[in-house]
Design a protein around this motif. Structure first.
Motif, PDB file in Angstrom:
ATOM      1  N   SER A  44     -12.322  -2.621  -0.242  1.00  0.00           N
ATOM      2  CA  SER A  44     -11.589  -2.017   0.868  1.00  0.00           C
ATOM      3  C   SER A  44     -10.449  -1.152   0.353  1.00  0.00           C
ATOM      4  CB  SER A  44     -11.012  -3.101   1.786  1.00  0.00           C
ATOM      5  OG  SER A  44     -12.026  -3.954   2.283  1.00  0.00           O
ATOM      6  N   LEU A  45     -10.217  -0.048   1.055  1.00  0.00           N
ATOM      7  CA  LEU A  45      -9.096   0.824   0.740  1.00  0.00           C
ATOM      8  C   LEU A  45      -8.171   0.906   1.940  1.00  0.00           C
ATOM      9  CD1 LEU A  45      -7.875   2.891  -1.347  1.00  0.00           C
ATOM     10  CD2 LEU A  45      -9.013   4.665   0.020  1.00  0.00           C
ATOM     11  N   PRO A  46      -6.930   0.424   1.817  1.00  0.00           N
ATOM     12  CA  PRO A  46      -5.968   0.532   2.915  1.00  0.00           C
ATOM     13  C   PRO A  46      -5.397   1.940   2.968  1.00  0.00           C
ATOM     14  CG  PRO A  46      -4.937  -0.538   1.044  1.00  0.00           C
ATOM     15  CD  PRO A  46      -6.356  -0.269   0.649  1.00  0.00           C
ATOM     16  N   CYS A  47      -5.394   2.545   4.138  1.00  0.00           N
ATOM     17  CA  CYS A  47      -4.983   3.944   4.249  1.00  0.00           C
ATOM     18  C   CYS A  47      -3.667   4.153   4.993  1.00  0.00           C
ATOM     19  CB  CYS A  47      -6.082   4.749   4.947  1.00  0.00           C
ATOM     20  SG  CYS A  47      -7.647   4.763   4.041  1.00  0.00           S
ATOM     21  N   LEU A  72     -12.881   1.488   4.754  1.00  0.00           N
ATOM     22  CA  LEU A  72     -11.580   2.123   4.919  1.00  0.00           C
ATOM     23  C   LEU A  72     -10.850   1.425   6.042  1.00  0.00           C
ATOM     24  CD1 LEU A  72     -12.263   5.976   4.660  1.00  0.00           C
ATOM     25  CD2 LEU A  72     -11.808   4.321   2.826  1.00  0.00           C
ATOM     26  N   ASN A  73      -9.581   1.093   5.804  1.00  0.00           N
ATOM     27  CA  ASN A  73      -8.804   0.337   6.774  1.00  0.00           C
ATOM     28  C   ASN A  73      -7.633   1.152   7.299  1.00  0.00           C
ATOM     29  OD1 ASN A  73      -6.187  -1.725   6.959  1.00  0.00           O
ATOM     30  ND2 ASN A  73      -8.021  -2.483   7.969  1.00  0.00           N
ATOM     31  N   ASP A 119      -5.967  11.928  14.506  1.00  0.00           N
ATOM     32  CA  ASP A 119      -7.007  12.930  14.333  1.00  0.00           C
ATOM     33  C   ASP A 119      -7.243  13.258  12.860  1.00  0.00           C
ATOM     34  OD1 ASP A 119      -8.754  14.998  15.790  1.00  0.00           O
ATOM     35  OD2 ASP A 119      -7.607  16.229  14.384  1.00  0.00           O
ATOM     36  N   ASP A 120      -6.167  13.315  12.061  1.00  0.00           N
ATOM     37  CA  ASP A 120      -6.327  13.611  10.634  1.00  0.00           C
ATOM     38  C   ASP A 120      -7.125  12.522   9.924  1.00  0.00           C
ATOM     39  OD1 ASP A 120      -4.923  15.957  10.867  1.00  0.00           O
ATOM     40  OD2 ASP A 120      -3.037  15.146  10.118  1.00  0.00           O
ATOM     41  N   TYR A 121      -6.797  11.279  10.201  1.00  0.00           N
ATOM     42  CA  TYR A 121      -7.549  10.172   9.604  1.00  0.00           C
ATOM     43  C   TYR A 121      -9.001  10.195  10.081  1.00  0.00           C
ATOM     44  CZ  TYR A 121      -3.467   7.622   7.724  1.00  0.00           C
ATOM     45  OH  TYR A 121      -2.369   7.221   6.998  1.00  0.00           O
ATOM     46  N   CYS A 122      -9.198  10.497  11.356  1.00  0.00           N
ATOM     47  CA  CYS A 122     -10.557  10.520  11.898  1.00  0.00           C
ATOM     48  C   CYS A 122     -11.390  11.607  11.213  1.00  0.00           C
ATOM     49  CB  CYS A 122     -10.511  10.752  13.410  1.00  0.00           C
ATOM     50  SG  CYS A 122     -12.063  10.364  14.243  1.00  0.00           S
ATOM     51  N   ALA A 123     -10.792  12.752  10.992  1.00  0.00           N
ATOM     52  CA  ALA A 123     -11.478  13.820  10.275  1.00  0.00           C
ATOM     53  C   ALA A 123     -11.831  13.381   8.852  1.00  0.00           C
ATOM     54  CB  ALA A 123     -10.612  15.070  10.252  1.00  0.00           C
ATOM     55  N   LEU A 124     -10.941  12.599   8.241  1.00  0.00           N
ATOM     56  CA  LEU A 124     -11.205  12.063   6.910  1.00  0.00           C
ATOM     57  C   LEU A 124     -12.439  11.162   6.929  1.00  0.00           C
ATOM     58  CD1 LEU A 124     -10.253  11.458   3.930  1.00  0.00           C
ATOM     59  CD2 LEU A 124      -8.981   9.538   4.916  1.00  0.00           C
ATOM     60  N   VAL A 125     -12.533  10.298   7.934  1.00  0.00           N
ATOM     61  CA  VAL A 125     -13.692   9.422   8.073  1.00  0.00           C
ATOM     62  C   VAL A 125     -14.967  10.248   8.265  1.00  0.00           C
ATOM     63  CG1 VAL A 125     -14.790   7.694   9.565  1.00  0.00           C
ATOM     64  CG2 VAL A 125     -12.387   7.445   8.924  1.00  0.00           C
TER      65      VAL A 125
END
Length: 360
Positions: A44-47, A72-73, A119-125
């Protein structure tokens, strides 16, 4: 050779060992995630403490070293409203410590840096397509969650009560982490803020397993094969382990933190809000004893940590953890200092052997 009879999480996540490495923001590293994933578990990677760009770089490091599934967390807290009165009250509580350390109590401390899923994190996913995306403090807004699900990622979040587990299932989770009171780090509660009524792991797991149809992951004070077997006997399909991995060389800990973990006993921790404004379990130190454990003066999460940061920096320079958040669960004494891959494989082997000895 014994094998896992309950394969719900193994098959759902595409892993070999039903052990999930807890994300542990601030301590986890890409190297830890790689080691656990390569050993068959779920790394797991905490973000939440990273920008989207920093997380992208870390994911690149992981993907270059393993093709195994990755989690991804992210946090899902609502950013707090500014409360000048409460902030001033907290500054006043801390002022004597500032004077003690020769700091100016009037200097405005930095803001705490934990970001909710956006939104930025979602785009990363969407770009990196992790196999699993886990959330803490509930779930993000529906539109963001649907975008995550469209990537094919399995959705996981933490429940600290049966009501939260049912809510998570109804809102689209593919699996639920039943997080007991014994677990280290931030509580995952989001429907209740009453810490006094939170439930222990081995009371929570069977009740959650009875209440939902999706598979359950047990978390909290599980650090050896006995805990794994007990969790499975109560209805879990996997375990999430945090504190035990903090003893592995792949994590990033200060010498003070590592020493505190080695010396921790069963009653060394408490649930406190003084470090971030949200209840979390950590090793008792001066800040917890003198400011908490739970303080009504602490600003809302994550703002409390900003004013404590100068005190933490000053004390750590002298080798003290008096003002540091030393997150730990209640089973630190059961942990062993071995590499993460070895720990994962050893836990699997010992758990399967114990299942065999018990005739299960």
């Amino acid at each position: 050779m014994p094998t896992w009879q309950n394969r719900r999480i193994i098959d759902l996540f595409g892993i070999d060992v039903p052990i999930i490495q807890a994300p542990m923001a601030g301590s986890s590293t890409p190297e830890l995630a790689v080691a656990v994933s390569e050993a068959g578990g779920l790394g797991s990677l905490p973000c939440a403490l990273m920008s989207a760009e920093q997380a992208r770089e870390a994911i690149g490091v992981i993907r270059a070293k393993t093709k195994r599934p990755l989690n991804l967390n992210f946090f899902c807290h609502v950013p707090p409203q500014h409360d000048a009165v409460r902030n001033m009250r907290w500054r006043n509580r801390l002022a004597p410590y500032y004077v003690e350390f020769g700091l100016d109590p009037e200097v405005t401390p930095p803001a705490a840096g934990r970001r909710p899923f956006d939104d930025d994190y979602c785009a990363l996913v969407e770009e990196t397509r992790p196999e699993v995306v886990s959330f803490h403090f509930g779930l993000p807004e529906r539109a963001l969650l649907e975008r995550v699900k469209a990537t094919g990622a399995k959705i996981v979040s933490s429940a600290t009560t049966v009501a939260e587990a049912r809510w998570l299932e109804a809102h689209g989770c593919d699996a639920i982490i039943a997080m007991g009171l014994e677990a280290g780090g931030h509580r995952g509660n989001f429907l209740t803020h009453d810490v006094a009524t939170q439930v222990g792991t081995f009371a929570l797991v069977p009740q959650v397993a009875d209440a939902v149809k999706v598979p359950v992951i047990a978390a909290g004070a599980i650090a050896d094969a006995r805990g794994i077997v007990a969790a499975f006997a109560l209805g879990a399909s996997a375990v999430q382990i945090g504190t035990a991995y903090l003893f592995c060389p792949e994590v990033k800990l200060s010498a003070t933190y590592a020493k505190a973990l080695r010396e921790a006993s069963d009653d060394s921790t408490a649930i406190t809000n003084v470090f971030t404004g949200r209840p979390a379990r950590g090793i008792v130190n001066r800040a917890i004893r003198e400011l908490g454990p739970l303080s009504a003066d602490a600003p809302e999460f994550p703002l409390a940590g900003g004013a404590l940061l100068p005190l933490r920096t000053q004390s750590e320079q002298t080798g003290s953890g008096d003002f540091s958040n030393l997150w730990s669960g209640q089973a630190a004494r059961l942990a062993r200092e071995v590499p993460a891959a070895q720990l994962t494989r050893t836990l699997e082997a010992q758990a399967l052997a114990l299942f065999g000895a018990l005739g299960t």
